[in-house]
Scaffold this motif. Sequence first.
Motif, PDB file in Angstrom:
ATOM      1  N   MET A 129       0.821  -1.216   0.000  1.00 49.23           N
ATOM      2  CA  MET A 129       0.000   0.000   0.000  1.00 49.23           C
ATOM      3  C   MET A 129       0.850   1.260   0.000  1.00 49.23           C
ATOM      4  O   MET A 129       0.429   2.294  -0.517  1.00 49.23           O
ATOM      5  N   GLN A 130       2.057   1.168   0.558  1.00 47.26           N
ATOM      6  CA  GLN A 130       2.937   2.334   0.584  1.00 47.26           C
ATOM      7  C   GLN A 130       3.370   2.751  -0.819  1.00 47.26           C
ATOM      8  O   GLN A 130       3.818   3.867  -1.016  1.00 47.26           O
ATOM      9  N   GLN A 131       3.193   1.876  -1.784  1.00 46.26           N
ATOM     10  CA  GLN A 131       3.535   2.199  -3.165  1.00 46.26           C
ATOM     11  C   GLN A 131       2.407   2.941  -3.877  1.00 46.26           C
ATOM     12  O   GLN A 131       2.581   3.400  -4.996  1.00 46.26           O
ATOM     13  N   LEU A 132       1.245   3.018  -3.242  1.00 44.71           N
ATOM     14  CA  LEU A 132       0.103   3.703  -3.840  1.00 44.71           C
ATOM     15  C   LEU A 132       0.151   5.188  -3.494  1.00 44.71           C
ATOM     16  O   LEU A 132       0.714   5.579  -2.465  1.00 44.71           O
ATOM     17  N   PRO A 133      -0.484   6.027  -4.320  1.00 48.86           N
ATOM     18  CA  PRO A 133      -0.615   7.446  -3.965  1.00 48.86           C
ATOM     19  C   PRO A 133      -1.347   7.602  -2.622  1.00 48.86           C
ATOM     20  O   PRO A 133      -2.190   6.764  -2.272  1.00 48.86           O
ATOM     21  N   GLN A 134      -1.049   8.672  -1.908  1.00 55.32           N
ATOM     22  CA  GLN A 134      -1.590   8.902  -0.566  1.00 55.32           C
ATOM     23  C   GLN A 134      -3.115   8.851  -0.526  1.00 55.32           C
ATOM     24  O   GLN A 134      -3.695   8.283   0.399  1.00 55.32           O
ATOM     25  N   LYS A 135      -3.789   9.416  -1.516  1.00 53.84           N
ATOM     26  CA  LYS A 135      -5.257   9.428  -1.507  1.00 53.84           C
ATOM     27  C   LYS A 135      -5.810   8.007  -1.598  1.00 53.84           C
ATOM     28  O   LYS A 135      -6.809   7.680  -0.956  1.00 53.84           O
ATOM     29  N   ALA A 139      -8.049   6.175   1.392  1.00 49.11           N
ATOM     30  CA  ALA A 139      -9.397   5.670   1.109  1.00 49.11           C
ATOM     31  C   ALA A 139      -9.500   4.172   1.406  1.00 49.11           C
ATOM     32  O   ALA A 139     -10.466   3.721   2.031  1.00 49.11           O
ATOM     33  N   ILE A 140      -8.514   3.394   0.976  1.00 45.12           N
ATOM     34  CA  ILE A 140      -8.547   1.943   1.203  1.00 45.12           C
ATOM     35  C   ILE A 140      -8.448   1.632   2.694  1.00 45.12           C
ATOM     36  O   ILE A 140      -9.201   0.822   3.229  1.00 45.12           O
ATOM     37  N   GLU A 141      -7.526   2.300   3.371  1.00 46.77           N
ATOM     38  CA  GLU A 141      -7.362   2.044   4.796  1.00 46.77           C
ATOM     39  C   GLU A 141      -8.629   2.403   5.576  1.00 46.77           C
ATOM     40  O   GLU A 141      -9.069   1.633   6.434  1.00 46.77           O
ATOM     41  N   ALA A 142      -9.245   3.533   5.252  1.00 45.49           N
ATOM     42  CA  ALA A 142     -10.436   3.970   5.989  1.00 45.49           C
ATOM     43  C   ALA A 142     -11.607   3.016   5.781  1.00 45.49           C
ATOM     44  O   ALA A 142     -12.257   2.600   6.746  1.00 45.49           O
ATOM     45  N   VAL A 143     -11.898   2.648   4.537  1.00 46.76           N
ATOM     46  CA  VAL A 143     -13.091   1.854   4.239  1.00 46.76           C
ATOM     47  C   VAL A 143     -12.831   0.361   4.383  1.00 46.76           C
ATOM     48  O   VAL A 143     -13.586  -0.348   5.045  1.00 46.76           O
ATOM     49  N   ALA A 163     -14.785  10.654  -4.949  1.00 47.86           N
ATOM     50  CA  ALA A 163     -13.329  10.488  -5.054  1.00 47.86           C
ATOM     51  C   ALA A 163     -12.851   9.313  -4.197  1.00 47.86           C
ATOM     52  O   ALA A 163     -11.925   8.591  -4.575  1.00 47.86           O
ATOM     53  N   VAL A 164     -13.484   9.112  -3.039  1.00 49.80           N
ATOM     54  CA  VAL A 164     -13.138   7.957  -2.194  1.00 49.80           C
ATOM     55  C   VAL A 164     -13.426   6.659  -2.949  1.00 49.80           C
ATOM     56  O   VAL A 164     -12.598   5.753  -3.001  1.00 49.80           O
ATOM     57  N   LYS A 165     -14.608   6.578  -3.569  1.00 52.16           N
ATOM     58  CA  LYS A 165     -14.973   5.366  -4.310  1.00 52.16           C
ATOM     59  C   LYS A 165     -14.002   5.115  -5.467  1.00 52.16           C
ATOM     60  O   LYS A 165     -13.564   3.983  -5.677  1.00 52.16           O
ATOM     61  N   VAL A 166     -13.667   6.159  -6.200  1.00 48.87           N
ATOM     62  CA  VAL A 166     -12.745   6.017  -7.333  1.00 48.87           C
ATOM     63  C   VAL A 166     -11.367   5.581  -6.836  1.00 48.87           C
ATOM     64  O   VAL A 166     -10.738   4.682  -7.406  1.00 48.87           O
ATOM     65  N   ASN A 167     -10.892   6.209  -5.740  1.00 50.72           N
ATOM     66  CA  ASN A 167      -9.571   5.853  -5.212  1.00 50.72           C
ATOM     67  C   ASN A 167      -9.537   4.418  -4.683  1.00 50.72           C
ATOM     68  O   ASN A 167      -8.523   3.738  -4.825  1.00 50.72           O
ATOM     69  N   ILE A 168     -10.632   3.958  -4.102  1.00 50.36           N
ATOM     70  CA  ILE A 168     -10.684   2.558  -3.638  1.00 50.36           C
ATOM     71  C   ILE A 168     -10.628   1.626  -4.842  1.00 50.36           C
ATOM     72  O   ILE A 168      -9.850   0.670  -4.860  1.00 50.36           O
ATOM     73  N   HIS A 169     -11.452   1.893  -5.826  1.00 51.37           N
ATOM     74  CA  HIS A 169     -11.500   1.028  -7.015  1.00 51.37           C
ATOM     75  C   HIS A 169     -10.128   0.975  -7.695  1.00 51.37           C
ATOM     76  O   HIS A 169      -9.599  -0.117  -7.953  1.00 51.37           O
ATOM     77  N   ARG A 170      -9.550   2.105  -7.949  1.00 54.49           N
ATOM     78  CA  ARG A 170      -8.241   2.147  -8.625  1.00 54.49           C
ATOM     79  C   ARG A 170      -7.140   1.580  -7.729  1.00 54.49           C
ATOM     80  O   ARG A 170      -6.213   0.909  -8.201  1.00 54.49           O
ATOM     81  N   LEU A 172      -7.423  -0.751  -5.317  1.00 57.53           N
ATOM     82  CA  LEU A 172      -7.511  -2.214  -5.232  1.00 57.53           C
ATOM     83  C   LEU A 172      -6.987  -2.854  -6.509  1.00 57.53           C
ATOM     84  O   LEU A 172      -6.318  -3.885  -6.471  1.00 57.53           O
ATOM     85  N   LYS A 173      -7.290  -2.231  -7.623  1.00 56.63           N
ATOM     86  CA  LYS A 173      -6.796  -2.757  -8.899  1.00 56.63           C
ATOM     87  C   LYS A 173      -5.266  -2.669  -8.950  1.00 56.63           C
ATOM     88  O   LYS A 173      -4.592  -3.610  -9.381  1.00 56.63           O
ATOM     89  N   ALA A 174      -4.726  -1.554  -8.463  1.00 56.42           N
ATOM     90  CA  ALA A 174      -3.265  -1.390  -8.432  1.00 56.42           C
ATOM     91  C   ALA A 174      -2.629  -2.389  -7.477  1.00 56.42           C
ATOM     92  O   ALA A 174      -1.575  -2.955  -7.772  1.00 56.42           O
TER      93      ALA A 174
END
Length: 185
Positions: A129-135, A139-143, A163-170, A172-174
């Motif tokens: 997860m540390q390799q993902l952008p901060q947003k 979002a993933i950690e919170a939800v 934006a939270v939904k988009v960041n979670i979707h992207r 998780l895919k990443a």
Amino acid sequence: MTTTETDLKALMLASLQGDAASHRTLLERLSRRLRAYYKGKLAGIGRGASEAEDLVQEAVLAIHIKRHTYNPAEPLTPWVHAIARYKLIDCLRRTRTSRADVPIDEADEVMAHDDHIGAESTFDVRRLMQQLPQKMQCAIEAVKLDGLSVAEAARRCSLSESAVKVNIHRGLKALAALIARETPA
């Protein structure tokens, strides 16, 4: 055993022995099956198929994280089904859909499984997860990890709900792509 069960179990056993190509193939084949499973279940309870892709990513991530809990002496399909069904119920709970709405037609296939995430796997996911952008991380950690609603996550992460939904979707895919790439050979 069916051919599907035999093939998937062989891939899982090779994956557990460190065969990265088998692990990638296993996750790809399971993704296709999970996608069909979630689309069918969501349509059966009047939900759109758009949520299916997020559930596929969550289930694939859980399968990767929990693979150390799989007992090679047992069939693979019920183990995967238990994870998939749990993720569906968890999603419906987050979105306030009653469990009574979840079909239980395959309940006999569910076998007991350990829902505990091993410390090593947790460290692995946190490192990825540390390799993902901060947003995306926020979002993933919170939800997904802390169980907050999308609205609560939006406030925590200073993002809009969409934006939270988009960041979670992207995100998780990443993560799924990172897992496939970083699985040791």
